[in-house]
Every structure is written in structure tokens, then in C-alpha cells.
Design a protein around this motif. Structure first.
Motif, PDB file in Angstrom:
ATOM      1  N   GLN A 171      69.340  43.174  53.387  1.00 20.76           N
ATOM      2  CA  GLN A 171      68.513  41.719  53.431  1.00 20.76           C
ATOM      3  C   GLN A 171      69.489  41.608  52.632  1.00 20.76           C
ATOM      4  O   GLN A 171      70.396  40.864  51.866  1.00 20.76           O
ATOM      5  CB  GLN A 171      67.603  41.777  52.681  1.00 20.76           C
ATOM      6  N   THR A 172      68.858  39.945  52.055  1.00 24.51           N
ATOM      7  CA  THR A 172      69.270  39.225  51.274  1.00 24.51           C
ATOM      8  C   THR A 172      68.409  39.006  49.571  1.00 24.51           C
ATOM      9  O   THR A 172      67.487  39.400  49.862  1.00 24.51           O
ATOM     10  CB  THR A 172      69.477  37.395  51.794  1.00 24.51           C
ATOM     11  N   PRO A 173      69.626  39.294  48.534  1.00 23.85           N
ATOM     12  CA  PRO A 173      68.826  38.989  47.245  1.00 23.85           C
ATOM     13  C   PRO A 173      67.653  37.552  47.441  1.00 23.85           C
ATOM     14  O   PRO A 173      66.438  38.191  46.584  1.00 23.85           O
ATOM     15  CB  PRO A 173      69.857  38.449  46.445  1.00 23.85           C
ATOM     16  N   ASP A 174      67.397  36.873  48.256  1.00 26.50           N
ATOM     17  CA  ASP A 174      66.279  35.751  47.934  1.00 26.50           C
ATOM     18  C   ASP A 174      64.556  36.699  48.665  1.00 26.50           C
ATOM     19  O   ASP A 174      63.572  35.511  48.406  1.00 26.50           O
ATOM     20  CB  ASP A 174      66.691  34.056  48.418  1.00 26.50           C
ATOM     21  N   GLU A 175      64.748  37.156  49.061  1.00 26.29           N
ATOM     22  CA  GLU A 175      63.647  37.872  49.900  1.00 26.29           C
ATOM     23  C   GLU A 175      62.831  38.662  49.312  1.00 26.29           C
ATOM     24  O   GLU A 175      63.163  39.232  48.596  1.00 26.29           O
ATOM     25  CB  GLU A 175      64.367  38.469  50.928  1.00 26.29           C
ATOM     26  N   LEU A 176      61.869  38.327  49.739  1.00 25.74           N
ATOM     27  CA  LEU A 176      60.772  38.944  49.025  1.00 25.74           C
ATOM     28  C   LEU A 176      60.885  40.759  48.750  1.00 25.74           C
ATOM     29  O   LEU A 176      60.205  40.766  47.573  1.00 25.74           O
ATOM     30  CB  LEU A 176      59.218  38.948  49.869  1.00 25.74           C
ATOM     31  N   GLU A 177      60.837  41.491  49.674  1.00 29.54           N
ATOM     32  CA  GLU A 177      61.276  42.947  49.587  1.00 29.54           C
ATOM     33  C   GLU A 177      61.971  43.046  48.141  1.00 29.54           C
ATOM     34  O   GLU A 177      61.208  43.927  47.096  1.00 29.54           O
ATOM     35  CB  GLU A 177      61.481  43.702  50.444  1.00 29.54           C
ATOM     36  N   PRO A 178      63.472  42.617  48.104  1.00 29.48           N
ATOM     37  CA  PRO A 178      64.571  42.587  47.294  1.00 29.48           C
ATOM     38  C   PRO A 178      63.905  42.155  45.990  1.00 29.48           C
ATOM     39  O   PRO A 178      63.920  42.470  44.689  1.00 29.48           O
ATOM     40  CB  PRO A 178      65.650  42.390  47.645  1.00 29.48           C
ATOM     41  N   ARG A 179      63.321  41.676  46.454  1.00 33.35           N
ATOM     42  CA  ARG A 179      62.593  40.379  44.875  1.00 33.35           C
ATOM     43  C   ARG A 179      61.877  40.987  44.311  1.00 33.35           C
ATOM     44  O   ARG A 179      62.105  42.375  42.500  1.00 33.35           O
ATOM     45  CB  ARG A 179      62.456  38.851  44.848  1.00 33.35           C
ATOM     46  N   VAL A 180      61.010  41.790  44.638  1.00 35.09           N
ATOM     47  CA  VAL A 180      59.188  42.999  44.548  1.00 35.09           C
ATOM     48  C   VAL A 180      59.942  44.004  43.794  1.00 35.09           C
ATOM     49  O   VAL A 180      59.625  44.314  42.642  1.00 35.09           O
ATOM     50  CB  VAL A 180      58.380  42.774  44.765  1.00 35.09           C
ATOM     51  N   ARG A 181      60.524  44.359  44.620  1.00 29.11           N
ATOM     52  CA  ARG A 181      61.240  46.038  43.703  1.00 29.11           C
ATOM     53  C   ARG A 181      62.292  45.833  42.787  1.00 29.11           C
ATOM     54  O   ARG A 181      61.358  47.200  42.029  1.00 29.11           O
ATOM     55  CB  ARG A 181      62.417  46.013  45.162  1.00 29.11           C
TER      56      ARG A 181
END
Length: 224
Positions: A171-181
Motif C-alpha cells: 500500500q501507500t503510507p497515506d492509505e487508511l490501513e497503514p496509518r491506523v496500524r
């Protein structure tokens, strides 16, 4: 907050400068000059924490810190832009080490194991400066300037953790999943270190257990 009148902060945040700004850790050992600068930053941080713990932040001047570290005040301002920021290398060193470990962690194993599955880079860095790190984290309760540095370092680390997670998941760092995790991971790390520093057993070897428990609570809390 006592600040420099000229010049900037060289390597103010090791998390962003050492990892995110360059897209990942360097290969091999850094040049001798950089190692010397890093050693100087850590020595300044150790002396600043020692003085802050003895006198308080308000009663400690930049001259005091520079003299304790064996450098001039002018040299001090080459490494930092305020006396409170002098302490940041103690925090960013550990987080930088964790980031390097996370980037190299096998993708078929849970990322949480990188910092909670046994001896880790975070444990090693805590062992090297356990007393200073413990004193610094304790001071964040009563010294607003140091608390701001503590929270800023973790804020900067969150973006780096999101990049690592995104790399592992495509994914990209700005997507929701990486940011929440990344936020959950970062928050669990921060609170675990605080509990370790403020608790009855601040030995370095007890830190991985605190981190493992914090990560477990984070997972259970979301599923409950």
C-alpha cells in the motif's frame, strides 16, 4: 524555552532524518564523521538529562549543558535549536533502531514480534542508556518542554512506521490501513516505555515484556 539565536538544528529528529527523509536506512556503517556527530549528540543528550533531573529545565542553561558536554555554546547550537531538544537523540536512537529492525523483519512473521519477541534493538538501546532514558521519560510528567519533545518524536515516528507497514502490504503510507496500524503500533510503544520508566521494575530487560503486553492490549481492545 531557551533557543539558539542563529543557525539551525543539525539532525534535530533522528527518526525523520535517519529514515524517512532518505527512504530507508543506509547500507553499511555511516562515515566516521557522522558517527562522531552521533556520539556527540548522545553525549549532549545524556548531560542535558542529568542536569534537568538535578536542577530542572528552567534552572539549566545552554551554557551549563555545553560545559557539561565539553563543548562551546556555539557548538551546541550546531546540534540543536533549543535546550529541550538536546534530549531528542536518546529517543530517536531507539526508534531509528526499531525502524531498521522492522524493515528487515521477515514478511511471513508478525511485525509486532520485531520489538516484543525477545531481545531487540529497542532493548539494546535502552540498556546502553537505561538510567538517562528512564529519567527523561519521568521528567516528561512535570516538564512541558520535554513532554513536547517526547510527543513530537513519536509523532514523527508514526509516519515512518506507516511507510514500513505500507512497504510490507503493498500500500501507500497515506492509505487508511497503514496509518491506523502505525498509530496503534506507535501508541503502544510510547505507553509501554512510559509504563516501563514509571513502574517498579525499570530494568532494560523488562521493556520487551511491557511492549508485548501493550501490543496485546491494543489488539484485544479493538476486537472487544
Amino acid at each position: 524555552m531557551e533557543t539558539a539565536h542563529a543557525g539551525g538544528a543539525e539532525g534535530r529528529s533522528g527518526v525523520t532524518a535517519g529514515t524517512a527523509a532518505e527512504g530507508g536506512p543506509r547500507l553499511g556503517r555511516p562515515p566516521l564523521t557522522e558517527r562522531r556527530k552521533a556520539a556527540t549528540r548522545l553525549e549532549i543528550a545524556r548531560e542535558a538529562v542529568r542536569l534537568f533531573a538535578d536542577r530542572g529545565v528552567a534552572a539549566t542553561t545552554a551554557d551549563d549543558i555545553a560545559a557539561a558536554a565539553g563543548i562551546s555554546q556555539r557548538t551546541l547550537w550546531r546540534y540543536t535549536s533549543s535546550k529541550e531538544l538536546c534530549v531528542s537523540p536518546l529517543l530517536t536512537y531507539a526508534l531509528d533502531s526499531v525502524t531498521v529492525l522492522m524493515r528487515s523483519w521477515p514478511r511471513d512473521r508478525p511485525l509486532a514480534e520485531a520489538v516484543s519477541g525477545g531481545p531487540s534493538a529497542l532493548t539494546a538501546s535502552a540498556s546502553a542508556d537505561a538510567d538517562a532514558l528512564r529519567d527523561l521519560v519521568r521528567l516528561t510528567r512535570t516538564e512541558p518542554g520535554l513532554r513536547a519533545v517526547w510527543l513530537q518524536v513519536h509523532h514523527d515516528a508514526e509516519r515512518v512506521f506507516a511507510e514500513v507497514i505500507a512497504e510490507r502490504t503493498g500500500q501507500t503510507p497515506d492509505e487508511l490501513e497503514p496509518r491506523v496500524r502505525a498509530t496503534l503500533f506507535n501508541g503502544a510503544l510510547r505507553i509501554a516505555v512510559e509504563q516501563w520508566a514509571w513502574g517498579p521494575d525499570p530494568r532494560p530487560e523488562s521493556l520487551p515484556r511491557a511492549i508485548a503486553r501493550a501490543l496485546g492490549i491494543a489488539r484485544a481492545g479493538l476486537s472487544g
